[in-house]
Design a protein around this motif. Structure first.
Motif, mmCIF file in Angstrom:
data_model
loop_
_atom_site.group_PDB
_atom_site.id
_atom_site.type_symbol
_atom_site.label_atom_id
_atom_site.label_comp_id
_atom_site.label_asym_id
_atom_site.label_seq_id
_atom_site.Cartn_x
_atom_site.Cartn_y
_atom_site.Cartn_z
ATOM 1 N N ARG A 1 0.831 -1.201 0.000
ATOM 2 C CA ARG A 1 0.000 0.000 0.000
ATOM 3 C C ARG A 1 0.870 1.257 0.000
ATOM 4 N N PRO A 2 0.427 2.323 -0.685
ATOM 5 C CA PRO A 2 1.145 3.592 -0.601
ATOM 6 C C PRO A 2 1.174 4.075 0.848
ATOM 7 N N THR A 3 2.335 4.500 1.319
ATOM 8 C CA THR A 3 2.460 4.984 2.680
ATOM 9 C C THR A 3 3.650 5.916 2.761
ATOM 10 N N GLN A 4 3.832 6.541 3.896
ATOM 11 C CA GLN A 4 4.923 7.484 4.072
ATOM 12 C C GLN A 4 6.270 6.774 4.002
ATOM 13 N N SER A 5 7.252 7.444 3.408
ATOM 14 C CA SER A 5 8.623 6.928 3.300
ATOM 15 C C SER A 5 8.667 5.566 2.611
ATOM 16 N N ARG A 6 7.765 5.365 1.667
ATOM 17 C CA ARG A 6 7.686 4.053 1.007
ATOM 18 C C ARG A 6 8.812 3.881 0.003
ATOM 19 N N LEU A 7 9.524 2.752 0.132
ATOM 20 C CA LEU A 7 10.607 2.414 -0.774
ATOM 21 C C LEU A 7 10.096 1.640 -1.980
ATOM 22 N N GLY A 8 9.091 0.813 -1.748
ATOM 23 C CA GLY A 8 8.529 0.017 -2.827
ATOM 24 C C GLY A 8 7.659 -1.095 -2.287
ATOM 25 N N PRO A 9 7.172 -2.006 -3.166
ATOM 26 C CA PRO A 9 6.298 -3.102 -2.738
ATOM 27 C C PRO A 9 7.106 -4.280 -2.208
ATOM 28 N N LEU A 10 6.416 -5.234 -1.604
ATOM 29 C CA LEU A 10 7.062 -6.438 -1.090
ATOM 30 C C LEU A 10 7.736 -7.223 -2.212
ATOM 31 N N HIS A 11 7.102 -7.231 -3.365
ATOM 32 C CA HIS A 11 7.639 -7.854 -4.569
ATOM 33 C C HIS A 11 7.002 -7.113 -5.744
ATOM 34 N N PRO A 12 7.749 -6.877 -6.831
ATOM 35 C CA PRO A 12 7.177 -6.104 -7.944
ATOM 36 C C PRO A 12 5.851 -6.637 -8.456
ATOM 37 N N TRP A 13 5.673 -7.952 -8.442
ATOM 38 C CA TRP A 13 4.429 -8.523 -8.963
ATOM 39 C C TRP A 13 3.268 -8.401 -7.983
ATOM 40 N N LEU A 14 3.575 -8.086 -6.726
ATOM 41 C CA LEU A 14 2.536 -7.986 -5.705
ATOM 42 C C LEU A 14 2.075 -6.550 -5.489
ATOM 43 N N GLU A 15 2.535 -5.646 -6.338
ATOM 44 C CA GLU A 15 2.261 -4.209 -6.197
ATOM 45 C C GLU A 15 0.775 -3.933 -5.987
ATOM 46 N N GLU A 16 -0.078 -4.590 -6.742
ATOM 47 C CA GLU A 16 -1.507 -4.282 -6.722
ATOM 48 C C GLU A 16 -2.277 -5.128 -5.721
ATOM 49 N N LEU A 17 -1.585 -6.002 -5.007
ATOM 50 C CA LEU A 17 -2.271 -6.906 -4.077
ATOM 51 C C LEU A 17 -2.303 -6.326 -2.683
ATOM 52 N N HIS A 18 -3.423 -6.446 -2.026
ATOM 53 C CA HIS A 18 -3.561 -6.080 -0.608
ATOM 54 C C HIS A 18 -4.220 -7.246 0.104
ATOM 55 N N GLU A 19 -3.902 -7.369 1.389
ATOM 56 C CA GLU A 19 -4.539 -8.428 2.164
ATOM 57 C C GLU A 19 -5.990 -8.058 2.447
#
Length: 241
Positions: free
Chosen positions: A223-241
């Motif tokens: 999820r977009p958040t403060q000081s975000r470096l990136g997603p857990l994995h590039p392919w999981l960018e659009e996934l949320h729990e």
């Protein structure tokens, strides 16, 4: 998908599993799947839906083990430990003493480190690893690696980190922090969190528990958040729990 082989990335988290699959060529679309429940059941459910290549035995899968499926300890440098087996025994004894783990039931691994530096140790249930391998074997999907999420994220972003910082991996019900000091791992802290809780409050709590405070905080989260470096994995960018 009709490509001969497909790569899969599976993330096991606190409430189930998230899945991403993609044909092995740059720019291919990513298929996403999610399922709540216990990890094996969730994986089995998504395996029935996940796309497969025409030549199934060429497909590849990577499993990322998130919270609470992995336990972490930072091992202080021990000048008397020479061989890898010495460190392995020290790690197993530390997990047994601090967490009450039966060494026979847990697979313990230690991150490599330079002379004089502390080392990160991880413990994963042998039963979970065995059951995952059997499940993927049953579906004829080769399981290449089964990796702790925190260490996988650290490897992915390591070169982007300043020498003194905290790398914070945010999942919906946990926050895992690696503290880096003078370019080396110095401390680790994992704490359960409430869904929707404030990230800054959780980071403050982690600092208190770890007795650390880094000048820079970099967050890895889907999820977009403060000081975000990136997603857990590039392919999981659009996934949320």
């Amino acid at each position: 998908m009709s490509f001969p082989f497909i790569e899969h990335v599976v993330w096991l988290h606190s409430t189930g599993a998230a899945w991403a699959a993609r044909q092995r060529w740059r720019g291919a679309a990513v298929w996403h799947g999610q399922q709540n429940g216990e990890p094996l059941g969730a994986c089995a459910h998504i395996l029935e839906q996940a796309p497969r290549g025409r030549v199934r035995f060429l497909d590849r899968a990577t499993v990322l083990l998130g919270f609470p499926h992995v336990h972490y300890l930072m091992l202080p440098w021990q000048p008397g430990l020479i061989s890898p087996s010495d460190w392995q025994g020290f790690a197993q004894a530390s997990f047994e003493h601090q967490a009450g783990f039966d060494p026979e039931g847990w697979q313990v691994q230690i991150a490599s480190g330079g002379f004089g530096y502390d080392r990160l140790a991880v413990a994963v249930s042998r039963e979970l690893l065995h059951d995952l391998r059997e499940l993927f074997k049953l579906h004829r999907l080769p399981l290449i690696t089964c990796t702790p999420l925190l260490t996988a994220v650290a490897q992915q972003y390591w070169r982007k980190l300043p020498d003194d910082c905290v790398l914070a991996v945010s999942e919906s019900e946990s926050l895992s922090c690696l503290y880096r000091q003078h370019g080396a791992l110095h401390q680790v802290c994992v704490l359960p969190t409430q869904p929707g809780s404030d990230l800054s409050d959780n980071l403050f709590t982690a600092d208190l528990l770890a007795q650390e405070h880094a000048p820079t905080t970099l967050v890895v989260a889907n999820r977009p958040t403060q000081s975000r470096l990136g997603p857990l994995h590039p392919w999981l960018e659009e996934l949320h729990e």
